[in-house]
Write a protein that holds these residues in place. Structure first.
Motif, mmCIF file in Angstrom:
data_model
loop_
_atom_site.group_PDB
_atom_site.id
_atom_site.type_symbol
_atom_site.label_atom_id
_atom_site.label_comp_id
_atom_site.label_asym_id
_atom_site.label_seq_id
_atom_site.Cartn_x
_atom_site.Cartn_y
_atom_site.Cartn_z
ATOM 1 N N GLN A 146 -8.514 2.679 -2.677
ATOM 2 C CA GLN A 146 -9.421 2.669 -1.526
ATOM 3 C C GLN A 146 -10.519 3.696 -1.791
ATOM 4 O O GLN A 146 -10.292 4.904 -1.752
ATOM 5 C CB GLN A 146 -8.668 3.034 -0.246
ATOM 6 N N THR A 195 0.824 -1.201 0.000
ATOM 7 C CA THR A 195 0.000 0.000 0.000
ATOM 8 C C THR A 195 0.859 1.252 0.000
ATOM 9 O O THR A 195 1.989 1.265 0.498
ATOM 10 C CB THR A 195 -0.944 0.031 1.232
ATOM 11 N N ARG A 252 0.304 5.906 -0.296
ATOM 12 C CA ARG A 252 -0.649 7.017 -0.277
ATOM 13 C C ARG A 252 -0.149 8.137 -1.171
ATOM 14 O O ARG A 252 1.043 8.408 -1.275
ATOM 15 C CB ARG A 252 -0.856 7.525 1.148
ATOM 16 N N THR A 269 -5.561 6.527 -0.923
ATOM 17 C CA THR A 269 -4.788 5.328 -0.603
ATOM 18 C C THR A 269 -4.933 4.306 -1.719
ATOM 19 O O THR A 269 -6.040 4.068 -2.227
ATOM 20 C CB THR A 269 -5.276 4.724 0.725
#
Length: 523
Positions: free
Chosen positions: A93, A65, A67, A123
């Motif tokens: 997300q 992941t 951001r 995200t």
């Protein structure tokens, strides 16, 4: 054994080279943090820092992941794993998780890359997984390296823009860039081109006083990619398509007619799943006011014919395979028309004249490259069509051909084509005949009928630059007299006609522009 060892060394070198693009000299990659087999246990991924991981089993799936805090374009690279066909997916997300892209080139021991994912602030997740080509097999000895980097978003396609619903907005006179990346779109399951990676763009056209506009779209070439370029209307119907060049060359749609204010869509794709992650293409759009002296593309079928008046109209054969239809409707009653298509030096044209009932009447293919095609004496109703095409493989995106249709009043002493056989012979009703050489080796038959045996003299005026054979026959069509006539000289032929006979004028050398004339005198 030596050969096997050689290939092993070559493959190891390949892995080192591809991995070297992901890890800077002296930099140690981070290691995935297992378990990371779900969105909730994803390993954080830092921009510019390589992450090392393993697909250790047949069911292994590794989630990462990162951001994004401001709009950016993300370039994701995944190194090869020996003997493994792997893939990766990108998720966002958003009210849960939304799949954006699925990258898999279906090759073993091959790296994967997606160089231009548009990311709004938020995200994101990258899922590294086994590909679809083979039965998954784990490899706990050879790791992969995963890395992403970002750049500021500016005048670039916003991937994923793989459908009309996600098309990127393009503005007139403002160039935008895009990439042929990745090679395959695993989320494209359309029947006509499954797995084709497509880039869609949207634009709107405003019309002044409802006057049509001409749209030109240019796509630059990219090394190693054979591109195609298509234009669709708001109903998702194809308006125009270009696939006229080869690998590394650009494509163009020129002077496409837009006659209604609405949204339009451009689709860019590679022809054979080629990709180039490093060199972008550039797409540009311009519009011009429509001039009634020009064709209005698309006019590739009879239902979308461009209006043809009694004057000149300029048109282009582009791209390869282009066919242009024109519709004439002016006037009342039958008239003779002289119809000419004058090409640039690059084109060898074919011109077809089609009647109101959409049946072909004449096909004209007399000249070569750069030479005009002319039918000087087509007797037609006011409504007819002209189709213009070029010989196979020919097109010219720069220079136009000129189509003209000029009419002159009907008269029963003019030759009426076709009259190239006895059963189609024109019956002579006047003392003067005016006719044309209409095609190569043209034959013009005229029926001479009298109530008795009569002696006649034919005075024939020739045509500059032409040569003709003049023949007179008996009632059965057997030749009884013939003479040759060169240039614009005049000759006389005197012969007895036993109630019925034929005058035949045969072209030995053609001039389609000027008429010949025959005067008939009974002795």
């Amino acid at each position: 054994m030596k050969k096997k060892r050689f290939f092993k060394i070559v493959f190891l070198f390949f892995l080192i080279v591809t991995s070297g693009t992901l890890v800077r000299c002296g930099e140690k990659p981070e290691a995935e943090k297992e378990p990371n087999d779900s969105f909730f246990t994803a390993t954080p991924l830092a921009e510019g820092r390589a992450m090392q991981g393993f697909l250790a089993s047949a069911t292994d799936r590794d989630y990462y992941t990162f951001r994004v805090d401001e709009p950016a374009v993300i370039d994701i690279e995944l190194s090869a794993i020996k003997g493994v066909n792997h893939a990766f997916q990108v998720w966002r997300q958003f009210k849960g998780q939304e799949l954006l892209k699925h990258i898999d080139d279906s090759r073993k021991s091959s790296p994967e890359r997606f160089c231009n994912l548009y990311c709004a602030p938020g995200t994101y997740f990258i899922l590294v997984m086994h590909g679809d080509r083979d039965t998954p097999t784990g490899n706990s000895e050879n790791p992969y390296l995963l890395k992403y980097k970002s750049r500021r978003y500016s005048r670039e396609e916003a991937e994923p823009n793989d459908a009309i619903s996600t098309a990127t907005r393009v503005e007139e006179n403002k160039e935008i860039k895009g990439y042929f990346s990745p090679a395959f779109n695993r989320m494209n399951d359309k029947g006509d081109a499954p797995m084709r990676e497509e880039d869609w763009y949207e634009f709107r056209v405003s019309l002044d006083d409802f006057r049509a506009k001409l749209v030109t779209i240019n796509l630059t070439g990219v090394p190693g990619v054979n591109a195609t370029l298509s234009l669709y209307d708001a109903k998702k119907e194809l308006v125009a398509h270009s696939d006229s060049t080869g690998s590394g060359e650009g494509e163009s749609l020129r002077d496409i007619g837009i006659s209604s204010e609405d949204r339009y869509y451009i689709m860019v794709a590679s022809k054979s799943f080629e990709s180039n992650h490093d060199s972008p293409y550039k797409l540009s759009l311009t519009t011009n006011e429509y001039d009634e002296g020009s064709e209005l593309e698309p006019n590739n079928d009879i239902a979308r014919s461009t209006a043809l008046a009694d004057g000149d109209i300029h048109a282009k054969i582009f791209p390869e395979g282009d066919i242009d239809f024109f519709r004439h409707t002016a006037g009342k009653g039958r008239s003779f028309y002289s119809i000419t298509a004058a090409p640039p030096e690059s084109l060898d044209l074919v011109m077809t004249i089609i009647g109101k009932n959409r049946q072909k009447i004449f096909e004209i293919d007399n000249g070569g490259p750069g030479e005009s095609e002319t039918f000087p004496n087509a007797l037609l109703e006011p409504e007819f069509y002209v189709m213009v095409s070029a010989k196979r493989g020919q097109f010219d995106k720069g220079d136009s051909y000129v189509l003209s249709a000029k009419n002159y009043a009907f008269s029963d002493n003019y030759e009426i084509e076709p009259n190239d056989s006895r059963d189609k012979a024109n019956r002579v009703v006047r003392k003067i005949i005016r006719g044309y050489i209409s095609k190569k080796h043209d034959l013009d038959y005229y029926l001479l009928e009298y109530s008795k045996r009569v002696k006649i003299t034919l005075e024939i005026d020739g045509v500059p630059g032409a040569e003709m054979k003049i023949s007179v026959t008996d009632p059965a069509g057997y030749e009884i007299r013939s003479e040759e006539l060169s240039g614009d000289r005049s000759i006389q032929v005197t012969e007895m006609i036993d109630g019925r006979g034929y005058l035949i004028i045969e072209a030995l050398r053609e001039n389609y522009e000027r008429p010949y004339q025959v005067r008939i005198r009974e002795e």
